[in-house]
Design a protein around this motif. Structure first.
Motif, mmCIF file in Angstrom:
data_model
loop_
_atom_site.group_PDB
_atom_site.id
_atom_site.type_symbol
_atom_site.label_atom_id
_atom_site.label_comp_id
_atom_site.label_asym_id
_atom_site.label_seq_id
_atom_site.Cartn_x
_atom_site.Cartn_y
_atom_site.Cartn_z
ATOM 1 N N GLU A 52 1.133 -0.828 0.136
ATOM 2 C CA GLU A 52 -0.116 0.204 -0.274
ATOM 3 C C GLU A 52 1.357 0.967 -0.145
ATOM 4 O O GLU A 52 1.601 1.597 0.192
ATOM 5 N N SER A 53 0.439 2.299 -0.406
ATOM 6 C CA SER A 53 0.815 3.378 -0.685
ATOM 7 C C SER A 53 1.119 4.556 0.803
ATOM 8 O O SER A 53 0.387 4.413 1.925
ATOM 9 N N ILE A 54 2.701 4.367 1.219
ATOM 10 C CA ILE A 54 2.300 5.616 2.493
ATOM 11 C C ILE A 54 2.994 7.458 1.931
ATOM 12 O O ILE A 54 4.357 6.980 1.499
ATOM 13 N N ASP A 55 3.068 8.005 3.294
ATOM 14 C CA ASP A 55 3.874 8.638 3.368
ATOM 15 C C ASP A 55 4.863 9.020 3.910
ATOM 16 O O ASP A 55 4.405 9.017 5.451
ATOM 17 N N ILE A 56 5.665 9.422 4.004
ATOM 18 C CA ILE A 56 7.400 8.988 4.835
ATOM 19 C C ILE A 56 6.997 10.720 5.719
ATOM 20 O O ILE A 56 8.077 11.561 4.365
ATOM 21 N N PRO A 57 6.619 11.279 6.220
ATOM 22 C CA PRO A 57 7.566 12.641 7.159
ATOM 23 C C PRO A 57 8.972 12.799 7.089
ATOM 24 O O PRO A 57 9.372 12.090 7.424
ATOM 25 N N ALA A 58 9.067 13.948 6.805
ATOM 26 C CA ALA A 58 10.051 14.540 7.186
ATOM 27 C C ALA A 58 10.902 14.262 8.761
ATOM 28 O O ALA A 58 10.324 14.255 9.237
ATOM 29 N N GLY A 65 16.262 12.970 13.484
ATOM 30 C CA GLY A 65 16.016 14.720 13.346
ATOM 31 C C GLY A 65 17.022 15.599 12.787
ATOM 32 O O GLY A 65 16.890 16.031 12.548
ATOM 33 N N ARG A 66 18.477 15.481 12.924
ATOM 34 C CA ARG A 66 19.152 16.359 13.207
ATOM 35 C C ARG A 66 20.297 15.802 12.130
ATOM 36 O O ARG A 66 21.140 14.991 12.669
ATOM 37 N N PRO A 67 20.756 16.032 11.154
ATOM 38 C CA PRO A 67 19.612 16.511 9.483
ATOM 39 C C PRO A 67 18.502 15.035 9.834
ATOM 40 O O PRO A 67 19.383 14.741 10.087
ATOM 41 N N GLU A 68 17.228 16.690 9.186
ATOM 42 C CA GLU A 68 16.473 16.195 9.101
ATOM 43 C C GLU A 68 16.933 14.004 8.102
ATOM 44 O O GLU A 68 16.939 14.889 6.432
ATOM 45 N N VAL A 69 15.961 13.128 7.836
ATOM 46 C CA VAL A 69 15.960 12.073 7.312
ATOM 47 C C VAL A 69 14.852 11.184 7.069
ATOM 48 O O VAL A 69 14.017 10.715 8.151
ATOM 49 N N PRO A 70 13.932 11.466 6.671
ATOM 50 C CA PRO A 70 14.331 12.212 4.888
ATOM 51 C C PRO A 70 13.688 14.167 5.134
ATOM 52 O O PRO A 70 13.716 14.962 6.513
ATOM 53 N N ASP A 71 14.530 14.538 4.123
ATOM 54 C CA ASP A 71 14.599 16.181 4.974
ATOM 55 C C ASP A 71 13.302 16.724 3.912
ATOM 56 O O ASP A 71 12.744 17.792 4.409
ATOM 57 N N ASP A 72 12.808 15.950 3.502
ATOM 58 C CA ASP A 72 10.870 15.880 3.020
ATOM 59 C C ASP A 72 10.160 15.302 3.133
ATOM 60 O O ASP A 72 10.523 13.780 3.548
#
Length: 463
Positions: free
Chosen positions: A232-238, A243-250
């Motif tokens: 299923e499709s999923i959106d992975i938040p920034a 956390g620092r630096p963010e992974v993913p960055d967006d």
């Protein structure tokens, strides 16, 4: 003539008591959770799923005394699915991309794992389509072979043959070094958005490369999910994995697999609803001691799935809450109670008719005995003998019928009185006939002889 004897009264009383007991039992079924003996597949030893299963079994035993849950040991998710299909288990934990059971229906989502491809900083791999001819590192785990097959499905979408991509199975801590030394172009991680395999892989790569790892995006996630229903499709938040630096960055779109608690589609709604309710109760109780249960969620009843659809009993419960659960119990109360009550009434009528026929036969024979008694009062000797023979035959037949086929015990005193009355009638008539028998007359004597016997007559007077 009596219409109902004591036997019939006892029968009707018995039926009434049985109907009362039936009503009490059905009322208990209505107000209490249904009895159930359920078999549940285990998780892999030491895994979070295994810990949850054991906690769920213990919690169900403590909260639902009428429900017994036993464990069915399995060694893989494919074996767990097969156990449900073959009827060896009533509840199974399955992963949607690993041979989902054809007869399964979802009662809860245990966990949702994102499928991510992680590359090192500055990697030339920008999309999954760029993996042809590359080497992919897969973290070692009990499901590493399943994850390798998952990769085959994703590559198939991009028309990449499985043999065009090499795989190496490494401990999570060594995946970063494989990326840094160019032994692998990417790492396949399958884990939750939060603490888990994906976070550990990102941490390992960041530490080994002293840079910021990248997450490849699946722009075709929706299309992949339609082609392979196990995804299923999923959106992975920034910042989901660091956390620092963010992974993913967006925010990144990827695919996910779900671990589901499933039951047979044929399971009664009330049982499936009870299981869904108990899982949510277990989640609330174990949140502090077992953090992974926070990932448990109710299935989306508004989003029908081509595989492992939501069970109707669970959908009713999650849509309407406890009221739906009680309504389901009430439904089964009516479905079971009304036919049983109807059958009980028919049984009472049937047995009443049978008993009525037996009483009618008894009363008919008693009446015949009284007829013999009435006929005996005016019979001559020959007729009396015939009547008494018929009477004795009737009594013998009556006794034999009671001994072999049974009869109404309430008719026994009446039968005894009729038999005694008839015998007395025969005895009195025989006595009357003996008293009415004429005396045999002696030889005839003339008038003279008679006068002589009296010592008088004209001749005697003349002398």
């Amino acid at each position: 003539m009596l219409l109902f004897g004591r036997g019939a009264q006892r029968l009707f009383a018995f039926v009434a008591v049985m109907m009362l007991v039936l009503g009490v039992v059905l009322s208990g079924f209505y107000f209490l959770s249904p009895r159930a003996s359920l078999r549940m597949t285990s998780g892999f030893p030491g895994t979070a799923a295994d810990k949850f299963v054991k906690a769920f079994v213990a919690g169900a035993a403590a909260r639902y005394r009428m429900v017994k849950v036993s464990l069915v040991p399995v060694q893989s998710y494919a074996e767990s699915s097969k156990a449900l299909e073959n009827g060896k288990a009533d509840i199974a934990i399955v992963r949607t991309d690993i041979a989902p059971p054809s007869n399964g229906a979802t009662v809860a989502i245990l966990r949702r794992d994102a499928v991510v491809l992680v590359v090192g900083p500055g990697s030339r791999v920008k999309s999954p389509a760029d993996l042809i001819g590359k080497t992919i590192a897969i973290p070692q785990s009990p499901v590493q072979d399943d994850n390798s097959r998952l990769l085959d499905q994703l590559l198939a979408y991009f028309d990449i043959a499985p043999d065009k991509v090499k795989r190496v199975f490494l401990p999570v801590a060594e995946t970063g070094a494989a990326i840094q030394r160019k032994h692998a172009a990417a790492v396949l991680a399958v884990g939750p958005i939060g603490p888990g395999e994906a976070v550990n892989v990102v941490t390992s790569i960041a530490k080994a490369t002293r840079g910021t790892p990248k997450i490849l995006e699946f722009d075709e996630a929706d299309a992949i999910a339609k082609r392979f229903p196990g995804f299923e499709s999923i959106d992975i938040p920034a910042g989901a994995f660091r956390g620092r630096p963010e992974v993913p960055d967006d925010t990144v779109t990827s695919v996910a697999v779900t671990y589901r608690i499933v039951v047979p589609q044929t399971m009664l709604d009330v049982i499936a609803g009870m299981i869904g309710k108990s899982i949510i109760d277990t989640k609330d109780k174990l949140m502090a001691s077992l953090p992974m249960v926070s990932q448990i969620e109710a299935p989306d009843t508004d989003n029908p799935s081509p595989i492992l659809p939501v069970h109707s009993g669970v959908a009713n419960y999650f849509n309407s809450g406890d009221q739906s659960f009680l309504d389901s119990l009430q439904q089964y109360f009516y479905v079971i109670g009304i036919p049983l009550s109807f059958l009980g009434s028919l049984g009472a009528v049937f047995f009443g008719q049978v008993q009525g026929r037996k009483m009618a036969n008894d009363q008919k024979q008693i009446y015949q005995l009284l007829v013999y008694a009435d006929a005996a009062r005016t019979a001559d000797a020959a007729e009396l003998d015939r009547l008494e023979a018929a009477f004795n035959a009737a009594v013998t037949d009556y006794v034999n019928r009671i001994a072999t086929k049974g009869g109404d015990p309430g008719q026994a005193p009446i039968s005894s009185l009729a038999i005694d009355h008839a015998r007395r009638a025969f005895d009195r008539r025989r006595m009357d006939l003996r008293e009415q028998k004429p005396t045999t007359p002696g030889p005839a004597v003339g008038q003279a002889g008679a006068d002589k016997m009296r010592g008088s007559g004209p001749e005697t007077t003349a002398q």
